[in-house]
Design a protein around this motif. Structure first.
Motif, PDB file in Angstrom:
ATOM      1  N   LYS A 136       7.308 -15.792 -14.755  1.00  0.00           N
ATOM      2  CA  LYS A 136       9.065 -15.953 -14.808  1.00  0.00           C
ATOM      3  C   LYS A 136       9.057 -15.816 -16.470  1.00  0.00           C
ATOM      4  N   GLN A 153       3.901 -17.841  -3.915  1.00  0.00           N
ATOM      5  CA  GLN A 153       4.162 -19.402  -4.994  1.00  0.00           C
ATOM      6  C   GLN A 153       3.953 -19.953  -4.724  1.00  0.00           C
ATOM      7  N   GLY A 184       5.611 -23.236  -7.139  1.00  0.00           N
ATOM      8  CA  GLY A 184       5.684 -24.252  -7.706  1.00  0.00           C
ATOM      9  C   GLY A 184       5.752 -24.358  -8.760  1.00  0.00           C
ATOM     10  N   SER A 185       5.844 -25.030  -9.821  1.00  0.00           N
ATOM     11  CA  SER A 185       6.452 -25.217 -11.120  1.00  0.00           C
ATOM     12  C   SER A 185       5.519 -26.657 -11.283  1.00  0.00           C
ATOM     13  N   THR A 239       7.079 -21.586 -13.953  1.00  0.00           N
ATOM     14  CA  THR A 239       6.832 -21.262 -12.092  1.00  0.00           C
ATOM     15  C   THR A 239       6.120 -20.206 -12.043  1.00  0.00           C
TER      16      THR A 239
END
Lengths: 420, 488
Positions: free
Chosen positions: A59, A79, A81-82, A88
């Protein structure tokens, strides 16, 4: 009075009495007890892994503007997560194997690991990661110093190097770690038949057991001869290992399969070194779909996943910690060759039954503004946030059960990610 | 073979691949300086070794179809090993090996780009045998004792280098740093003498240094196809480049902006500056200390300054540098004999020269060399091999012992015949024969007695032919596989 564990062993009870009042020393011994079956597997990715392609800040708009040809499209990352700062992140699309370990909660991602003033040299970088000492990178290795703390006599297979050359990290004062790049060719041949071959082996053992007097270099080679002769027969046991999963057909997977065999056979090895090269991706790196880097990621992800499942199936995952790193990360901006040049901080990964999975540390902002504190070299490279030695300290203290300050020469525990 | 002129033997081990009987006879009474000149002024000796490949008096090569050392890398490896075993110019071959490690370039990356035929040509094409520029190893032979500055320039333009360090993808819009960094870090003055801005500038210097294809029918796998160096002015960054160190003798640190057509001069100026930098001279001196003097002690500062001085006074010419080293007291000192860890190819070539080669093929050394950690034309990375104790992991040492077994088994009958003719009466005689024929470092009483014990095990002396067949092979394997034999 300071005593190392080795001196303690050598001097026995006297040393213990002298050091009785030192709580750190006692906890050192306490740590050493009860952790005997544990092992550490280092997976070293040589060449300078492009961390930003492994763990993608998909991102961050600057990730795409600075890497127009090689960026992984946001829609293709796996993915995860962050991080705590809200960045992210996603894994490279070919890391499906690591992604499933992450989803099991057994993969820790440590972002921006490194040290100050990186020379961006492969060789100095490798030595610094190998010694844990940027000021004296030609000394013996951090794992070698760990092996030096073990009570003598140490088993000749206490360490197991699955590459051809002995890495700096395993160089030790007292332990000659055998290198077993391929257990199938780790054997001794003779020009003669059985009885005479045995005579020769006996003679070779005797010759290499002589004191070499004033020739330490000769003693050293004698040590490697004995190391080979002393380990042959047990390494041969591992050759007969039948794994519980099918490993991919590549060198890394073969090495990990052999390590798994050694663990399953209960050889007693505490430190394994596995190396996988090809990460010096100056050109033709490719992106999500194809190119050299995607193939590297596929090999790593699939091989590590097979190793993980093999150990899990045999209830041995809790005994194993895999630590993975490279000598540096790469420049943020791609070059004109669809590749990346040498950079600074990178990532470390930890995997195993005792690992607290998740994302540690924070991603850099890739904004090339020279004032960006998460970058260095005028916005060219990622600046380190976590001192790699704090991760070593965590592994030494909490996994291998040795006082990390003894091994690393100083206390690097501050800021260590709580991966185990 | 009677040993005795130890100074000359030391010289021939370090500056060559070990003495053979002919060398020992030639230099039996000679002062070492004469032997030094014999090695250093190698142009006086015939350059005819390749013409002996395939002849019965020499070590064999193994052919799979036609022997193709210019287009098949395994055959190129065989040719190089053959040359090292039988060359009449051992120092030239030794320096080629030294430069191969210094400018370490690996075949496999090139083959991955252009295929096996072109990659082999880039590494090993002998000039004139096929169209295209000579291979990198021929360059090292040509410049073995030539000007380092000229060698560096030739290496920078060498097709194998241009592929290996990605120069072919270095374009002016976004320069590529691989070659620019490594020429400073590894080929010349080393870490501590440059910073990141120098890396950026060096990358720009070499923009446009590229390759041009000359392909037959567009095919990389045609032996007549080739690639050659080209300066591509359209891809050269013409702006001035400023370094943190002087590029010109007047102290100027800036390579001036030039017209694109003249831009190749940037690289020539930069290479000339690097080659003549005092820290390059010192770094080469330290590497030469480890190669020729000893690996047991750090380079003597007096040696480093003296050798660097000879190098700079002679405008980077290596011949006076090597002559100076080989004639120096540092080199002659008997305390430094057998104090360098042999490289795997040195070990293999010396053992073939000493044990024997009649009926043996150098092809049998290829896989063992890989297991010992030294595949020719395939150094592990651009820094070259991990030398010294780095060669001696347990797996690699096993491979050395096993190669000794392979060679001894192959030479069993030759050895038994030779020892049987003079020394079958007692094990002491047989051992004396072997310690004269082979050349381990001095054996202490302990290992000496262990070898005698081996000769006596399950044996009665005087020996029958059958016993000599067994024990000769076993003894050769033990001596060549001993720790004492691993040093030069």
């Amino acid at each position: 009075m300071k005593y190392s564990r080795r001196e303690f062993i050598r001097d026995g009870v006297t040393a213990f009495t002298v050091s009785f009042a030192a709580p750190a020393f006692l906890s050192d011994i306490a740590m050493a007890q009860g952790v005997r079956s544990r092992n550490l597997v280092v997976l070293y990715l040589s060449g300078g892994n492009d961390s930003l392609s492994t763990v993608v800040p998909y991102k961050d708009p600057f990730y795409y503007s600075r890497r127009p040809a090689i960026a992984i499209p946001a829609g293709q990352v796996l993915q995860i997560g962050s991080d705590t700062k809200g960045n992210t992140l996603g894994l490279h699309p070919r890391l499906t194997g690591l992604h499933s370990i992450f989803n099991d909660g057994r993969l820790a991602v440590i972002q921006r690991a490194g040290y100050n003033n990186s020379s961006r040299s492969h060789f100095q970088g490798t030595d610094i990661w190998g010694t844990g000492d940027p000021s004296s990178p030609s000394s013996i290795g951090w794992l070698g110093r760990y092996l030096d703390t073990l009570p003598s006599p140490v088993d000749p297979l206490i360490g197991w190097n699955a590459t051809r050359e002995t890495p700096r990290a395993l160089m030790s004062r007292t332990v000659a770690v055998p290198s077993i790049p391929d257990a199938r060719t780790y054997s001794l041949s003779s020009p003669n038949g059985a009885a005479e071959a045995l005579n020769e082996r006996t003679a070779a053992t005797r010759m290499s057991s002589n004191a070499a007097g004033d020739r330490p270099h000769l003693s050293f080679v004698n040590g490697t001869v004995r190391g080979a002769l002393d380990t042959l027969d047990r390494v041969n046991l591992v050759n007969q290992y039948v794994p519980s999963v099918t490993y991919p057909n590549n060198g890394l997977a073969l090495a990990l399969r052999t390590v798994a065999g050694s663990i399953v056979r209960g050889i007693g090895t505490k430190v394994y070194w596995v190396q996988f090269g090809g990460f010096d991706t100056h050109s033709g790196q490719g992106n999500a779909g194809g190119g050299g880097y995607a193939n590297l990621m596929g090999t790593v992800g699939d091989s590590v996943n097979a190793f993980y499942n093999d150990l899990r199936n045999q209830s041995l995952l809790n005994d194993t910690l895999m630590l993975q790193f490279s000598e540096f990360g790469r420049r943020i901006s791609e070059n004109g060759s669809q590749g990346t040049d040498h950079g600074a901080a990178g990532i470390m990964l930890a995997m195993g039954g005792g690992v607290r999975g998740g994302i540690y540390g924070s991603a850099a902002s890739l904004d090339p503004n020279p004032g960006n504190p998460t970058l260095e070299n005028a916005g060219g490279d990622v600046r380190y946030e976590t001192d790699f030695r704090s991760v070593y300290a965590k592994v030494l203290d909490n996994w291998l059960g040795v006082n990390s300050t003894t091994v690393l020469g100083a206390d690097f525990r501050a800021g260590a990610p709580a991966i185990i | 073979m009677a040993r005795g002129n130890w100074h000359v033997e030391h010289l021939l081990r370090r500056a060559g691949f070990g003495p053979n009987a002919e060398d020992l006879a030639r230099f039996e009474e000679s002062p070492v300086a004469l032997a030094v000149d014999y090695l250093v002024d190698y142009e006086r000796r015939p350059d005819d070794v390749d013409s002996k490949i395939g002849l019965p008096a020499y070590v064999s090569v193994t052919t799979r179809g036609q022997f193709s050392p210019n287009t098949n890398i395994d055959d190129a490896r065989q040719r190089w090993l053959f040359r090292m075993v039988h060359t009449q110019r051992p120092l030239q071959e030794k320096m080629a090996l030294f430069w191969h490690n210094h400018f370490a370039t690996a075949y496999s990356k090139i083959a991955g780009v252009y295929g096996a035929v072109q990659a082999t040509k880039m590494m090993a094409l002998k000039s004139g045998e096929l169209p295209g520029p000579q291979g990198q190893i021929e360059l090292f032979l040509q410049f073995a004792l030539g000007s380092f500055r000229n060698l560096l320039l030739e290496v920078a333009k060498d097709p194998a280098t241009v592929v290996w360090l990605d120069g072919r993808t270095n374009v002016k819009a976004r320069p590529q740093e691989n070659f620019g960094r490594e020429i400073m870090e590894l080929f010349t003055f080393g870490l501590g003498n440059y910073g990141e801005q120098d890396v950026y500038a060096a990358a720009r210097v070499f923009t446009g240094w590229n390759l041009r294809a000359a392909l037959v029918a567009g095919r990389n796998d045609d032996p007549n196809s080739y690639y050659e160096f080209v300066y591509n002015a359209a891809q050269h960054d013409v702006a001035a480049k400023t370094f943190t160190f002087p590029v010109y003798s007047d102290g100027n640190k800036t390579i001036p902006a030039r017209a694109a057509a003249d831009g190749m001069q940037d690289g020539v100026d930069f290479i000339t500056a690097l080659a003549n930098h005092p820290e390059t001279a010192r770094r080469l001196a330290r590497k030469l200390w480890n190669f020729f003097i000893t690996e047991l002690t750090a380079p003597d500062p007096g040696f480093v300054e003296a050798v660097a001085g000879v190098y700079l006074e002679n405008k980077t010419e290596m011949r006076p540098v090597i002559r100076y080293i080989l004639r120096s007291q540092w080199f002659i000192d008997p305390a430094r004999w057998f104090t360098r860890y042999s490289w795997p190819v040195e070990f293999v070539v010396r053992s073939i020269r000493e044990v024997g080669w009649n009926g043996f093929s150098v092809d049998n050394a290829r896989t063992p060399l890989t297991n010992m950690g030294q595949t020719l034309f395939e150094p592990p990375d651009v820094a070259g091999w991990e030398l010294g104790p780095g060669w001696f992991s347990s797996g690699a040492m096993l491979s050395r012992m096993n190669f000794a077994a392979t060679l001894a088994a192959n030479q069993r009958f030759n050895l038994a015949r030779d020892v049987g003719a003079v020394a079958r009466r007692a094990p002491e005689d047989a051992l004396a024969f072997f310690l004269d024929r082979l050349s381990p470092a001095y054996l202490d009483q302990g290992p000496y007695n262990d070898l005698l014990t081996y000769l006596r095990a399950n044996a009665t002396w005087p020996a029958t032919d059958a016993l000599l067949n067994t024990k000769s092979a076993g003894l050769a394997r033990l001596v060549v596989g001993s720790s004492e034999y691993q040093f030069v």
